[in-house]
Design an enzyme around this catalytic site. Sequence first.
Site, mmCIF file in Angstrom:
data_model
loop_
_atom_site.group_PDB
_atom_site.id
_atom_site.type_symbol
_atom_site.label_atom_id
_atom_site.label_comp_id
_atom_site.label_asym_id
_atom_site.label_seq_id
_atom_site.Cartn_x
_atom_site.Cartn_y
_atom_site.Cartn_z
ATOM 1 N N LYS A 7 55.818 1.054 -37.382
ATOM 2 C CA LYS A 7 54.507 1.075 -38.404
ATOM 3 C C LYS A 7 53.362 0.713 -37.494
ATOM 4 O O LYS A 7 53.622 -0.001 -36.457
ATOM 5 C CB LYS A 7 54.570 0.344 -39.363
ATOM 6 C CG LYS A 7 55.721 0.613 -40.321
ATOM 7 C CD LYS A 7 55.617 1.901 -41.249
ATOM 8 C CE LYS A 7 57.016 2.244 -41.849
ATOM 9 N NZ LYS A 7 57.024 3.184 -42.988
HETATM 10 C C1 LIG Z 1 57.718 2.725 -44.008
HETATM 11 C C2 LIG Z 1 57.342 2.863 -45.584
HETATM 12 C C3 LIG Z 1 57.757 2.026 -46.522
HETATM 13 C C4 LIG Z 1 58.787 1.099 -46.550
HETATM 14 O O1 LIG Z 1 58.809 0.260 -45.554
HETATM 15 P P1 LIG Z 1 60.159 -0.444 -44.954
HETATM 16 O O2 LIG Z 1 59.703 -1.833 -44.428
HETATM 17 O O3 LIG Z 1 60.634 0.461 -44.301
HETATM 18 O O4 LIG Z 1 61.012 -0.839 -46.407
HETATM 19 C C5 LIG Z 1 57.055 2.346 -47.910
HETATM 20 N N1 LIG Z 1 56.084 3.183 -48.161
HETATM 21 C C6 LIG Z 1 55.816 4.163 -47.131
HETATM 22 C C7 LIG Z 1 54.532 5.136 -47.372
HETATM 23 C C8 LIG Z 1 56.334 3.955 -45.916
HETATM 24 O O5 LIG Z 1 55.905 4.706 -44.784
#
Ligand SMILES: *Cc1c(COP(=O)(O)O)cnc(C)c1O
Length: 375
Positions: free
Chosen positions: A191
Amino acid sequence: MQFRDLKTQYNTYKDEIDSAVQEVMSNAGFIGGSIVKELEEELADYVGVKHCITCGNGTDALSLVLMAWDVKEGDAVFVPDFTFFSTGEVVSLNGATPVFVDVDETTFNIDIDKLEKAIEETLEEGELTPKVVIPVDLFGLPANYPEIEKLAKKHNLLVLEDGAQGFGGNIDGKMVCSFGDAATTSFFPAKPLGCFGDGGAIFTNDDELAALLNSLKIHGKGENKYDNVRIGLNSRLDTIQAAILKIKLRAFRQHELDDVNRVYDLYNNKLADYVQKPVVPSGYYSSFAQYTIQLDSKEQRDSLQSYLKEQGIPSMVYYVKPMHRQQAFSNLSFKESDFEVTNKLCDTVLSLPMHPYLKEDEVAKVAKTVNEFLN
Ligand SMILES: *Cc1c(COP(=O)(O)O)cnc(C)c1O
């Protein structure tokens, strides 16, 4: 070439990160402590909200807010059809019903007119109570919060911003994760602001909600974790991850966010006009979790991806399948014609390498290869 180069990022900050991790290990305080508190204060300050509550991951972050709002069976939660599975999963996990809404073809974010139509249709059908909308800042671009917040007010809905991909972005200077009634993000390594494992956070200005979330994330604690006043989760950000994030947040603020936007400009200049590039509306700033182009057809997209691979260029398809077609949601009824845009995007999008450590000659190589193929 890396699609997202986490090794170079680590090597750039290796000494600081190694010593921060070493310090946590030497102190043997692995859960909570002042490092987590300091990080929460820095994150809240950066985003410009009163409270940041860290937790285990971005999915738990969403789920904790829905739990705190008592979202349950019989409630409708509006979710974009073009997103990562979590955004809809947490709705069903809490017993409510996700109502998927098509997205805008240029921004990839929830379509405002179709959102209003979905709210009205849900009210007409009379089976579910419209409760929450979860807009997603897809690929780093903030959703259209000015319009979403107007609609939410009109229909008495709560807004939960899913900023998992959008951390660092803004609309006219108002930061991602400061929109709506509460917002969440994810620190999954890939991310915009990632840690070295799983992590997440919730942001809100609401004191009562913040207190409830701090209880829910630790087994519904009351006075302490052995006094349990409600059913909650066990969802905390590890101290080691918090120590890493403190260093990475500084790098993110100092240059990484600027650097992905520099890569965006380079792509835009080097890709030919006949390539359909991502659009950032005026007043919006993206954190570019992805740089996503659109092709004319699935055949063209798939053969471009194979061609890039032959030239040693990684690319990804986000997302292959619309939410409404996921088997996990096969119990829901829907009209295929309501998802015209998402259905098309899943066949035609392609995300190119994008990260703060991408070099100009690498961007040039990707752009040249894409241009050649499409010409
Ligand atoms: C990655 C993601 C999540 C979830 O995050 P995690 O930390 O992997 O649980 C939720 N919403 C979106 C749009 C994402 O890209």
